[in-house]
Motif scaffolding. Structure first.
Motif, PDB file in Angstrom:
ATOM      1  N   ILE A 303      74.120  69.973  47.772  1.00  0.00           N
ATOM      2  CA  ILE A 303      73.653  68.854  46.951  1.00  0.00           C
ATOM      3  C   ILE A 303      73.421  67.660  47.870  1.00  0.00           C
ATOM      4  O   ILE A 303      74.344  67.192  48.539  1.00  0.00           O
ATOM      5  N   VAL A 304      72.187  67.172  47.905  1.00  0.00           N
ATOM      6  CA  VAL A 304      71.852  66.048  48.789  1.00  0.00           C
ATOM      7  C   VAL A 304      71.912  64.716  48.057  1.00  0.00           C
ATOM      8  O   VAL A 304      72.095  63.663  48.689  1.00  0.00           O
ATOM      9  N   SER A 305      71.743  64.712  46.750  1.00  0.00           N
ATOM     10  CA  SER A 305      71.836  63.472  45.983  1.00  0.00           C
ATOM     11  C   SER A 305      72.036  63.809  44.516  1.00  0.00           C
ATOM     12  O   SER A 305      71.702  64.911  44.066  1.00  0.00           O
ATOM     13  N   VAL A 306      72.574  62.842  43.793  1.00  0.00           N
ATOM     14  CA  VAL A 306      72.808  62.977  42.356  1.00  0.00           C
ATOM     15  C   VAL A 306      72.170  61.783  41.669  1.00  0.00           C
ATOM     16  O   VAL A 306      72.429  60.626  42.055  1.00  0.00           O
ATOM     17  N   GLN A 307      71.324  62.043  40.688  1.00  0.00           N
ATOM     18  CA  GLN A 307      70.646  60.957  39.979  1.00  0.00           C
ATOM     19  C   GLN A 307      71.668  60.141  39.208  1.00  0.00           C
ATOM     20  O   GLN A 307      72.513  60.690  38.499  1.00  0.00           O
ATOM     21  N   ASP A 308      71.601  58.814  39.358  1.00  0.00           N
ATOM     22  CA  ASP A 308      72.621  57.952  38.760  1.00  0.00           C
ATOM     23  C   ASP A 308      72.298  57.548  37.326  1.00  0.00           C
ATOM     24  O   ASP A 308      72.987  56.685  36.772  1.00  0.00           O
ATOM     25  N   VAL A 309      71.275  58.114  36.731  1.00  0.00           N
ATOM     26  CA  VAL A 309      70.974  57.879  35.315  1.00  0.00           C
ATOM     27  C   VAL A 309      70.764  59.225  34.630  1.00  0.00           C
ATOM     28  O   VAL A 309      70.462  60.230  35.277  1.00  0.00           O
ATOM     29  N   ILE A 310      70.937  59.218  33.308  1.00  0.00           N
ATOM     30  CA  ILE A 310      70.746  60.434  32.510  1.00  0.00           C
ATOM     31  C   ILE A 310      69.441  60.292  31.736  1.00  0.00           C
ATOM     32  O   ILE A 310      69.240  59.306  31.022  1.00  0.00           O
TER      33      ILE A 310
END
Length: 411
Positions: A303-310
């Motif tokens: 995992i390189v990044s996680v979106q901070d909004v849904i």
């Protein structure tokens, strides 16, 4: 099923062994299908509690999802202006390079506009030549006017001197005539000088401006002419390209086809995990992926990044207020994954539908010398149960062809 079998070995099997060898009860006589719950109630209850706890532990600290894909963008093949096709340079399903011509539209009106604009530049060049000749004429007129002025001035000074000496050869009327003639010659010099300056302004200001305008019009006409040939913007493959000579292309209503870029969607996947895992997912987390387009194969990912909004909370301004209860789905936490090793996803075409397991790794926390015994055991248990999830993913990867081809009707 695997969790239940593992938990039963620790609960139901010891309970049965106790009743078989310590209490002397046998299956089929003392332990029957109807008395099983009463005889093995402690093992069954413990197995249920342990199974539920184990499944919760696995799926919380090692989340999984089947909503995984690599999204790629397509480029619509359009001309900037409407027109009729006169030539098609490529065929459908062919690879193209950036800058390759795809098709050409009728450019007769654009070529006429270029010829008109080029003729306008020739007219400006001709005007420059005429203005140069006019400058020579105006300069000659100025020289003549200045010479006439000097001659009249000399004659006036000579006769005025004789008049001042009371010479009978010069009359008052003749002196006044020469004085008026000097003013006339001076006005002629000013007029000739203005004519020279006017021609210079034409050469230095007006004609260059006209030339710039004509060249700009020519450049615009050439740009419009160049738009009649549509080129590939980047490397890729043309799809749904059924264009024929004589077809009419409109940039709004009728595109020519689609260009699929060769690099779009490769090497990067998007996975939608449940919101419950929002506190677990983080960049650098290891994962494994199995895709429908490459069955019986597990690809290591990170995992390189996680979106901070849904995405479920996205809104657009409108004339009605947003009511949260209108959300049809709760939305997911989107994580972006890339292969752990270079080229690890080259065998997967963009748009592949996959499933992913992400694994919590507490290796660094376990190296802390100040960690407590309870925390040490708990972290070891969390890391260890990840093997069960990895095993489940491999079973699913092996059974994927049978599940899709046999039990899903071959789709």
């Amino acid at each position: 099923m695997l969790e239940f079998l593992a938990c039963s070995m620790l609960t139901i099997l010891p309970d049965y062994l106790f009743r078989r060898f310590w209490q002397g009860k046998r299956i089929g006589k003392d332990i029957t299908l109807f008395s099983m719950w009463y005889e093995l109630r402690y093992g069954l209850s413990a197995c249920f509690i342990l199974t539920v706890s184990l499944i919760t532990l696995i799926f919380y600290f090692h989340p999984s999802t089947t909503s995984v894909s690599s999204y790629f963008r397509t480029v619509t093949l359009l001309s900037e202006t409407p027109g009729r096709v006169v030539d098609v340079m490529v065929k459908n399903n062919r690879a193209v390079k950036a800058g390759d011509p795809l098709f050409k539209l009728d450019d007769s009106s654009q070529r006429a506009a270029v010829a008109t604009a080029r003729a306008a530049t020739y007219e400006v060049d001709a005007a420059r030549l005429l203005a140069t000749d006019d400058l020579r004429v105006a300069q000659a007129n100025l020289d003549a006017a200045e010479a006439a002025f000097e001659q009249t001035k000399d004659e006036f000074e000579r006769k005025n001197t004789l008049y001042q000496e009371n010479s009978p050869a010069v009359t008052v009327r003749e002196v006044e005539r020469l004085e008026n003639l000097i003013q006339e010659r001076l006005a002629a010099v000013d007029s000739a000088h203005s004519a020279v300056e006017s021609v210079k302004h034409r050469l230095e200001t007006q004609i260059p401006a006209q030339m710039d305008s004509a060249e700009a019009a020519l450049h615009q006409a050439e740009v419009e002419l160049a738009k009649m040939i549509v080129y590939a913007g980047e490397d890729g493959r043309v799809e749904q390209f059924g264009l024929q000579v004589g077809d009419y292309i409109n940039p709004i209503l009728r595109p020519a086809g689609i260009l699929v870029p060769s690099h779009s969607g490769r090497g990067r996947f998007q996975a939608g995990f449940g919101q419950l895992t929002a506190q677990i997912l983080h960049p650098g987390m290891l994962a494994e992926m199995s895709c429908l387009s490459s069955p019986m194969r597990v690809t290591p990912m990170v995992i390189v990044s996680v979106q901070d909004v849904i995405p479920a909370g996205q809104i657009r301004p409108s004339d009605s207020l947003r009511d949260p209860q209108d959300n049809k789905r709760p939305g997911t936490v989107i994580a972006f994954l890339e292969p752990l090793y270079e080229g690890g996803t080259d065998h997967l075409p963009p748009g592949s539908q996959c499933e992913v397991n992400a694994y919590t790794n507490n290796h660094e926390r376990l190296q802390d010398p100040d960690i407590g015994t309870g925390e040490f055991v708990a972290l070891h248990v969390i890391d260890t149960v990840g093997y069960a999830h990895a095993l489940i993913l491999r079973f699913r990867a092996i059974l994927m062809p049978f599940r899709v081809l046999v039990f899903s009707g071959g789709h």
